[in-house]
Design a protein around this motif. Structure first.
Motif, short mmCIF file in Angstrom:
data_model
loop_
_atom_site.label_atom_id
_atom_site.label_comp_id
_atom_site.label_asym_id
_atom_site.label_seq_id
_atom_site.Cartn_x
_atom_site.Cartn_y
_atom_site.Cartn_z
N SER A 213 0.84 -1.20 0.00
CA SER A 213 0.00 0.00 0.00
C SER A 213 0.88 1.25 0.00
CB SER A 213 -0.89 0.00 1.24
OG SER A 213 -0.09 0.11 2.42
N GLU A 214 0.21 2.41 0.12
CA GLU A 214 0.94 3.67 0.20
C GLU A 214 1.90 3.69 1.39
OE1 GLU A 214 -2.69 4.31 -2.19
OE2 GLU A 214 -2.28 3.38 -0.26
N TRP A 215 1.48 3.05 2.48
CA TRP A 215 2.36 2.98 3.65
C TRP A 215 3.66 2.26 3.31
CZ3 TRP A 215 5.20 3.64 7.58
CH2 TRP A 215 5.80 2.58 8.27
N GLU B 135 -3.37 10.15 0.47
CA GLU B 135 -2.95 9.04 1.33
C GLU B 135 -1.50 9.18 1.76
OE1 GLU B 135 -6.23 7.58 -1.40
OE2 GLU B 135 -4.41 8.83 -1.58
#
Length: 554
Positions: free
Chosen positions: A32-34, A160
């Protein structure tokens, strides 16, 4: 013709397009973006040894710029994506370039623009379809006459990404406003922020069930950096706590251990799932914190009975769960059983009944049968403060055997077994786990069996044949001792042969007195005792004897 690109005031000219030989479908779509931010931030922090003064995070022209002021890396390294320059750096966060590859692919999958620059080059990753549902990763490579210091990653400032970086203190200890309660980012304890978390080399890994947040340093993680071997994790946390000298941390440990022991808490905290053994340098701090928390007369509670006795002496018994008790005992906190005398440990029985007195008299006879010395005293108790399960003890200093009344008056086999067990402690001077103790029990058993077969005997039935009584295979003879002695009178017959005495009483038999020496013969694998006709004619085909043995003659 590709257009030139200007980033942070540096002009880059297009040079070439490089085929990375990877498809966008390569590996992990759960990133994900994380994960993107974690990877690029980790690399930048690695480049400056975690020193955030040599690191900047800015937003400009729709991009967030992650800029480290380290040494940078050449374009050849960038082309060899998946390799790494960090293999021998234990404290580096990233692993061998695999994470950078995954971060770039995740950006392209999610349609997030990303650029990588260092020294005098710039890469803009892109993709091109080569067949249905298959896209290949390419690098558009640019160069400049001007070099930048360190490395720069520019990521499209989507919402995000901005939220993650706004809260970067929750994900990277380097930017956390919290100070460690003990240690440092790579081996330290931090206060919780609502949730307790685990950080590896300063980077958030996962939430954990613990009293505190921990920073550790483990190099061998999975590629996604979210799986840590639980045994290694427990060892790291244990190492940290064993060196911890912060009284508030120590106090929390003892408080939670007490809450669990008293049924107030059902927690499953990692700190209380394994044994701790504080180092010598901090051990006194643990001791002082224990007494500061529970009082100067605090002791470890081991049982309700012992604790009640200790309270009568002015002590304060503290209930702790297993690991808390183990730790407290290790650092030298006394137990309730240590502060009460023998008179408090045992509740003695003074009014034995006739049945119990007869049992003790029998035990004395058994001791004589075993050719052992009876202890100075055998005392009977109702309760024992150290444990409700103890039914017998031997006090070496006083040469006394202690038997629980419940065991003494109960099943005879169990009562005698307990007495012989404690008698063996007296005889061998060894404890239960010592091989000498086990050998002693074997010796007692052998001695008892020999005494029984010598005095009581073993029932044996012999068949009478034309050659005489056929002996069992257990009978053996030497060539010069093939003789037996036979005595008979009335209804009794006795045969003595090679250390065995065979005796029998036959109802309805009235033999004349007879005494003779008879040969023992050997025929087809068996020995036979010759019986004179004056006796044989009156005997049945099978006669039951009781056989006693003189073991010294066998």
């Amino acid at each position: 013709m590709m257009e030139n690109v200007t980033i942070n005031g540096v002009l880059y000219r297009y040079c070439e397009q490089f085929d990375v030989n990877l498809t966008l479908q390569y590996e992990n779509e759960r990133w994900s973006e994380w994960h993107i931010i974690r990877e690029f931030m980790s690399n930048a922090l690695d480049a400056v040894g975690g020193q955030i003064d040599d690191f900047s995070l800015t937003e400009e022209d729709g991009f967030i710029h992650i800029h480290d002021h380290g040494n940078g890396y050449p374009i050849n390294y960038a082309k060899r994506i998946g390799a790494s320059s960090k293999k021998n750096e234990e404290q580096s966060i990233g692993q061998f370039g695999e994470g950078t590859k995954m971060a770039i692919l995740t950006c392209l999958r999610k349609g997030i623009s990303v650029r990588l620059a260092s020294q005098n080059w710039l890469i803009i990753p892109t993709s091109m379809p080569v067949e249905d549902d298959l896209d290949v990763l390419f690098f558009d490579i640019y160069q400049s006459d001007q070099s930048i210091q360190g490395s720069l990653v520019s990521i499209e400032a989507i919402p995000e990404i901005k939220v993650i970086l706004k809260n970067k203190g929750q994900y990277f200890l380097q930017f956390s406003p919290l100070s460690p309660l003990y240690g440092s980012m790579n081996q330290g304890i931090y206060p919780s922020q609502g949730k307790t978390k685990l950080y590896n080399k300063g980077v958030y890994i996962k939430d954990i069930d613990a009293l505190y947040t921990y920073g550790i340093s483990i190099s061998q993680l999975n590629r996604d950096r979210d799986l840590i071997d639980e045994e290694k994790l427990s060892q790291r946390i244990s190492d940290i706590l064993n060196n911890a000298d912060n009284p508030s941390v120590i106090q929390s440990y003892f408080e939670e251990s007490s809450r669990i022991a008293n049924g107030v808490s059902l927690s499953n905290y990692k700190e209380l799932k394994y044994s701790l053994y504080p180092d010598l340098e901090v051990r006194q701090t643990w001791v002082n914190t224990f007494y500061s928390l529970f009082g100067s007369k605090a002791i470890i509670s081991t049982s309700d009975l012992a604790s009640r006795e200790a309270e009568c002496l002015g002590h304060t018994p503290i209930r702790l769960e297993y690991y808390g008790r183990t730790l407290a005992d290790f650092i030298g906190i006394p137990k309730d059983i240590h502060v009460i005398s023998d008179d408090y440990e045992f509740t003695w029985t003074d009014d034995l009944n006739d049945h119990e007195e007869k049992r003790l008299s029998l035990f004395n006879q058994v001791t004589e049968l075993l050719d052992l010395q009876y202890p100075e005293t055998v005392r009977v108790f109702d309760t024992y403060a150290k444990s409700e399960n103890v039914v017998g003890l031997y006090n070496h200093d006083k040469d006394e055997i202690y038997l629980k009344r419940e065991r003494l008056s109960g099943n005879l086999e169990e009562a005698l077994g307990t007495f012989i067990h404690e008698l063996n402690h007296k005889s061998t001077g060894a404890d239960d786990t010592d091989r000498k103790f086990a050998d002693g029990l074997s010796s007692l058993t052998t001695r008892l069996v020999l005494r029984l077969i010598k005095t009581v005997g073993i029932p044996t039935t012999l068949k009478l044949t034309d050659r005489g009584f056929k002996l069992p295979k257990s009978f053996s003879y030497q060539a010069d001792k093939l003789m037996s002695h036979i005595t008979a009178i009335g209804n009794q017959i006795m045969i003595q042969t090679n250390g065995h005495i065979l005796s029998s009483k036959l109802s309805g038999l009235n033999l004349k007195a007879h005494c003779s020496e008879r040969p023992v013969t050997f025929y087809k694998g068996n020995f036979y005792i010759n019986i004179p006709n004056s006796i044989r004619q009156f005997l049945p085909e099978e006669v039951s004897f009781n056989v006693t043995i003189n073991a010294e003659q066998i």
